[in-house]
Scaffold this active site. Structure first.
Site, PDB file in Angstrom:
ATOM      1  N   MET A 211       2.471  54.328  24.372  1.00  0.00           N
ATOM      2  CA  MET A 211       3.548  54.236  25.356  1.00  0.00           C
ATOM      3  C   MET A 211       3.521  52.871  26.044  1.00  0.00           C
ATOM      4  O   MET A 211       4.093  52.699  27.128  1.00  0.00           O
ATOM      5  CB  MET A 211       3.436  55.354  26.386  1.00  0.00           C
ATOM      6  CG  MET A 211       3.579  56.739  25.745  1.00  0.00           C
ATOM      7  SD  MET A 211       4.169  58.014  26.861  1.00  0.00           S
ATOM      8  CE  MET A 211       2.902  57.991  28.107  1.00  0.00           C
ATOM      9  N   GLY A 212       2.831  51.899  25.427  1.00  0.00           N
ATOM     10  CA  GLY A 212       2.824  50.547  25.988  1.00  0.00           C
ATOM     11  C   GLY A 212       1.879  50.413  27.176  1.00  0.00           C
ATOM     12  O   GLY A 212       1.009  51.247  27.385  1.00  0.00           O
TER      13      GLY A 212
ATOM     14  N   HIS B  46      -3.943  48.327  26.789  1.00  0.00           N
ATOM     15  CA  HIS B  46      -5.254  47.920  27.304  1.00  0.00           C
ATOM     16  C   HIS B  46      -6.242  47.949  26.138  1.00  0.00           C
ATOM     17  O   HIS B  46      -5.857  48.220  24.988  1.00  0.00           O
ATOM     18  CB  HIS B  46      -5.674  48.837  28.457  1.00  0.00           C
ATOM     19  CG  HIS B  46      -5.588  50.308  28.142  1.00  0.00           C
ATOM     20  ND1 HIS B  46      -6.348  50.904  27.147  1.00  0.00           N
ATOM     21  CD2 HIS B  46      -4.810  51.292  28.657  1.00  0.00           C
ATOM     22  CE1 HIS B  46      -6.063  52.198  27.105  1.00  0.00           C
ATOM     23  NE2 HIS B  46      -5.117  52.461  27.988  1.00  0.00           N
TER      24      HIS B  46
ATOM     25  N   HIS C 126      -6.158  50.873  23.622  1.00  0.00           N
ATOM     26  CA  HIS C 126      -5.138  50.769  22.570  1.00  0.00           C
ATOM     27  C   HIS C 126      -5.570  49.756  21.504  1.00  0.00           C
ATOM     28  O   HIS C 126      -5.380  49.985  20.310  1.00  0.00           O
ATOM     29  CB  HIS C 126      -3.806  50.295  23.164  1.00  0.00           C
ATOM     30  CG  HIS C 126      -3.203  51.224  24.178  1.00  0.00           C
ATOM     31  ND1 HIS C 126      -3.062  50.882  25.506  1.00  0.00           N
ATOM     32  CD2 HIS C 126      -2.687  52.479  24.061  1.00  0.00           C
ATOM     33  CE1 HIS C 126      -2.480  51.877  26.160  1.00  0.00           C
ATOM     34  NE2 HIS C 126      -2.239  52.859  25.321  1.00  0.00           N
TER      35      HIS C 126
ATOM     36  N   GLY D 215      -6.445  58.278  20.180  1.00  0.00           N
ATOM     37  CA  GLY D 215      -7.674  58.244  20.967  1.00  0.00           C
ATOM     38  C   GLY D 215      -8.141  59.643  21.335  1.00  0.00           C
ATOM     39  O   GLY D 215      -7.331  60.522  21.618  1.00  0.00           O
ATOM     40  N   GLU D 216      -9.450  59.798  21.379  1.00  0.00           N
ATOM     41  CA  GLU D 216     -10.024  61.066  21.870  1.00  0.00           C
ATOM     42  C   GLU D 216      -9.828  61.201  23.370  1.00  0.00           C
ATOM     43  O   GLU D 216     -10.049  62.264  23.931  1.00  0.00           O
ATOM     44  CB  GLU D 216     -11.519  61.111  21.549  1.00  0.00           C
ATOM     45  CG  GLU D 216     -11.813  61.321  20.086  1.00  0.00           C
ATOM     46  CD  GLU D 216     -13.309  61.352  19.788  1.00  0.00           C
ATOM     47  OE1 GLU D 216     -14.107  61.013  20.689  1.00  0.00           O
ATOM     48  OE2 GLU D 216     -13.659  61.691  18.651  1.00  0.00           O
TER      49      GLU D 216
ATOM     50  N   ASP E 109      -7.176  61.484  24.870  1.00  0.00           N
ATOM     51  CA  ASP E 109      -6.225  62.592  24.986  1.00  0.00           C
ATOM     52  C   ASP E 109      -6.629  63.637  23.949  1.00  0.00           C
ATOM     53  O   ASP E 109      -5.972  63.793  22.916  1.00  0.00           O
ATOM     54  CB  ASP E 109      -4.805  62.075  24.755  1.00  0.00           C
ATOM     55  CG  ASP E 109      -4.445  60.989  25.755  1.00  0.00           C
ATOM     56  OD1 ASP E 109      -4.015  61.340  26.866  1.00  0.00           O
ATOM     57  OD2 ASP E 109      -4.635  59.793  25.447  1.00  0.00           O
TER      58      ASP E 109
ATOM     59  N   SER F  98      -6.973  53.593  31.075  1.00  0.00           N
ATOM     60  CA  SER F  98      -5.699  54.320  31.009  1.00  0.00           C
ATOM     61  C   SER F  98      -4.622  53.449  31.622  1.00  0.00           C
ATOM     62  O   SER F  98      -4.869  52.738  32.612  1.00  0.00           O
ATOM     63  CB  SER F  98      -5.815  55.626  31.816  1.00  0.00           C
ATOM     64  OG  SER F  98      -4.516  56.150  32.070  1.00  0.00           O
TER      65      SER F  98
ATOM     66  N   ARG G 219      -2.417  54.443  33.369  1.00  0.00           N
ATOM     67  CA  ARG G 219      -2.168  54.972  34.718  1.00  0.00           C
ATOM     68  C   ARG G 219      -3.200  54.513  35.743  1.00  0.00           C
ATOM     69  O   ARG G 219      -3.027  54.775  36.933  1.00  0.00           O
ATOM     70  CB  ARG G 219      -2.115  56.504  34.682  1.00  0.00           C
ATOM     71  CG  ARG G 219      -0.873  57.055  33.991  1.00  0.00           C
ATOM     72  CD  ARG G 219      -0.760  58.566  34.163  1.00  0.00           C
ATOM     73  NE  ARG G 219       0.556  59.069  33.830  1.00  0.00           N
ATOM     74  CZ  ARG G 219       0.881  59.617  32.647  1.00  0.00           C
ATOM     75  NH1 ARG G 219      -0.014  59.715  31.696  1.00  0.00           N
ATOM     76  NH2 ARG G 219       2.109  60.056  32.435  1.00  0.00           N
TER      77      ARG G 219
HETATM   78  P1  AMP Z   1      -0.778  56.164  25.602  1.00  0.00           P
HETATM   79  O1  AMP Z   1      -0.157  54.814  25.530  1.00  0.00           O
HETATM   80  O2  AMP Z   1      -1.523  56.402  26.873  1.00  0.00           O
HETATM   81  O3  AMP Z   1       0.175  57.269  25.232  1.00  0.00           O
HETATM   82  O4  AMP Z   1      -1.909  56.187  24.502  1.00  0.00           O
HETATM   83  C1  AMP Z   1      -1.648  55.810  23.173  1.00  0.00           C
HETATM   84  C2  AMP Z   1      -2.867  56.092  22.341  1.00  0.00           C
HETATM   85  O5  AMP Z   1      -3.977  55.366  22.869  1.00  0.00           O
HETATM   86  C3  AMP Z   1      -3.278  57.576  22.345  1.00  0.00           C
HETATM   87  O6  AMP Z   1      -3.738  57.932  21.052  1.00  0.00           O
HETATM   88  C4  AMP Z   1      -4.390  57.601  23.354  1.00  0.00           C
HETATM   89  O7  AMP Z   1      -5.302  58.658  23.157  1.00  0.00           O
HETATM   90  C5  AMP Z   1      -5.040  56.263  23.091  1.00  0.00           C
HETATM   91  N1  AMP Z   1      -5.840  55.834  24.243  1.00  0.00           N
HETATM   92  C6  AMP Z   1      -5.440  55.782  25.540  1.00  0.00           C
HETATM   93  N2  AMP Z   1      -6.462  55.395  26.323  1.00  0.00           N
HETATM   94  C7  AMP Z   1      -7.528  55.204  25.522  1.00  0.00           C
HETATM   95  C8  AMP Z   1      -8.889  54.800  25.732  1.00  0.00           C
HETATM   96  N3  AMP Z   1      -9.349  54.525  26.948  1.00  0.00           N
HETATM   97  N4  AMP Z   1      -9.703  54.713  24.655  1.00  0.00           N
HETATM   98  C9  AMP Z   1      -9.233  54.993  23.409  1.00  0.00           C
HETATM   99  N5  AMP Z   1      -7.968  55.375  23.140  1.00  0.00           N
HETATM  100  C10 AMP Z   1      -7.127  55.480  24.181  1.00  0.00           C
END
Ligand code: AMP
Length: 286
Positions: free
Chosen positions: A37-38, A41, A44, A154-155, A157, A192, A194
């Site tokens: 979702m952009g 960090h 990602h 990522g684990e 989530d 995160s 967030r």
């Molecule tokens: P998001 O942009 O938050 O929807 O996350 C996109 C992908 O990045 C998802 O598969 C998340 O599980 C993964 N992700 C988010 N934060 C982390 C992290 N700290 N370490 C590893 N993977 C992550």
């Protein structure tokens, strides 16, 4: 229509994505997809690095999916950092960035929803009604649009990862789902998008979440009563300064059913709120 940014190509519609994928397929190139979702960090970017090892070509998608946000959630406030994201992906040597807008993903007359039943219930599913339907629907679409050999998640989530593994198995989608360990700050806080919501003082409290779930996991491994230990940890989190504990639970890592006996592969998962942020984290029971 595509916009070249150094070696990174950006496409915004399904047709352009499919044309690129078709050309790669014709050249026998394997493809890995990293959905995000952009507001990227290092977590990602760890997924991107793994994708580069797995496949010849890497597609990253950025789509802030309205369907996975509840009416009282942070869709409007969700951090958007397009220019920074492009620069990070170009520096990481990503081949293609897919950035559809909502009209591409949910055109007029859109009416299909993918619902994964059991593993979507409980945990975040109980606190974010409809969230995993939004996730399952958008991930199914992204997989069918990009037709990758691998998709990397990522684990961090963890429930989402289990939902996606179920979805892909149940619908016979021909892709390998790869899960990667959570990337953390030195103090243990899971990275995160967030985390930008946290104030300086909240940033000193936030790492306690990881410490607490890790302690619970260790104690369960050495035979502590599962329910009592989780209840004790919920108290400790509130005492540490979190505003609310949505859940802290131990679950079977494969089925996400509540853990009743010791000795199976298990995970401790938690969700808390701290100021404007809702933080989730999880660890394996050693
Ligand atoms: P998001 O942009 O938050 O929807 O996350 C996109 C992908 O990045 C998802 O598969 C998340 O599980 C993964 N992700 C988010 N934060 C982390 C992290 N700290 N370490 C590893 N993977 C992550």
């Amino acid at each position: 229509m595509s916009e070249p940014v150094s070696s990174l190509t950006v496409v915004r519609d399904v047709g352009s994505l499919r044309r690129r994928v078709k050309a790669w397929r014709a050249a026998n190139r394997s493809i890995a997809l990293v959905p995000t979702m952009g507001a990227l960090h290092a977590g990602h970017l760890a997924l991107v690095e793994r994708a580069k090892v797995l496949a010849d070509e890497v597609v990253v998608s950025i789509f802030v999916n309205p369907a996975q946000f509840g009416p009282d959630e942070d869709l409007a406030a969700y951090p958007r950092r397009e220019a920074e994201d492009w620069a990070l992906l170009a520096a990481a040597d990503v081949d293609l960035l897919y950035m559809p807008d909502a009209a591409v993903m949910y055109p007029d007359q859109f009416q299909t929803e993918v619902h994964v039943t059991q593993v979507s219930q409980g945990l975040c599913g109980a606190h974010r009604p409809g969230h995993f339907d939004g996730v399952a629907t958008i991930v199914a679409k992204l997989l069918l649009q990009a037709l990758p050999d691998f998709a990397v998640f990522g684990e961090k989530d963890f429930q989402q990862l289990v939902v996606i593994q179920r979805l892909v198995a149940d619908l016979d989608i021909p892709v390998d789902i790869v899960g990667l360990p959570t990337v953390r700050e030195a103090n243990g806080l899971a990275l995160s998008s967030r985390n930008v919501y946290l104030s300086d003082s909240e940033r000193t409290i936030a790492p306690v979440l990881y410490r607490e779930i890790s302690a619970v996991a260790t104690d369960i491994a050495s035979g502590s009563d599962i329910v009592a230990r989780c209840a004790e940890a919920a108290e400790a989190l509130l005492k540490a300064g979190f505003d609310a504990v949505e859940y802290i639970e131990a679950r079977d890592a494969a089925t996400l059913t509540p853990l009743v006996t010791h000795g199976v592969s298990a995970r401790v998962l938690a969700a808390v709120t701290l100021g404007k942020a809702r933080l989730i984290d999880n660890v394996a029971v050693p």
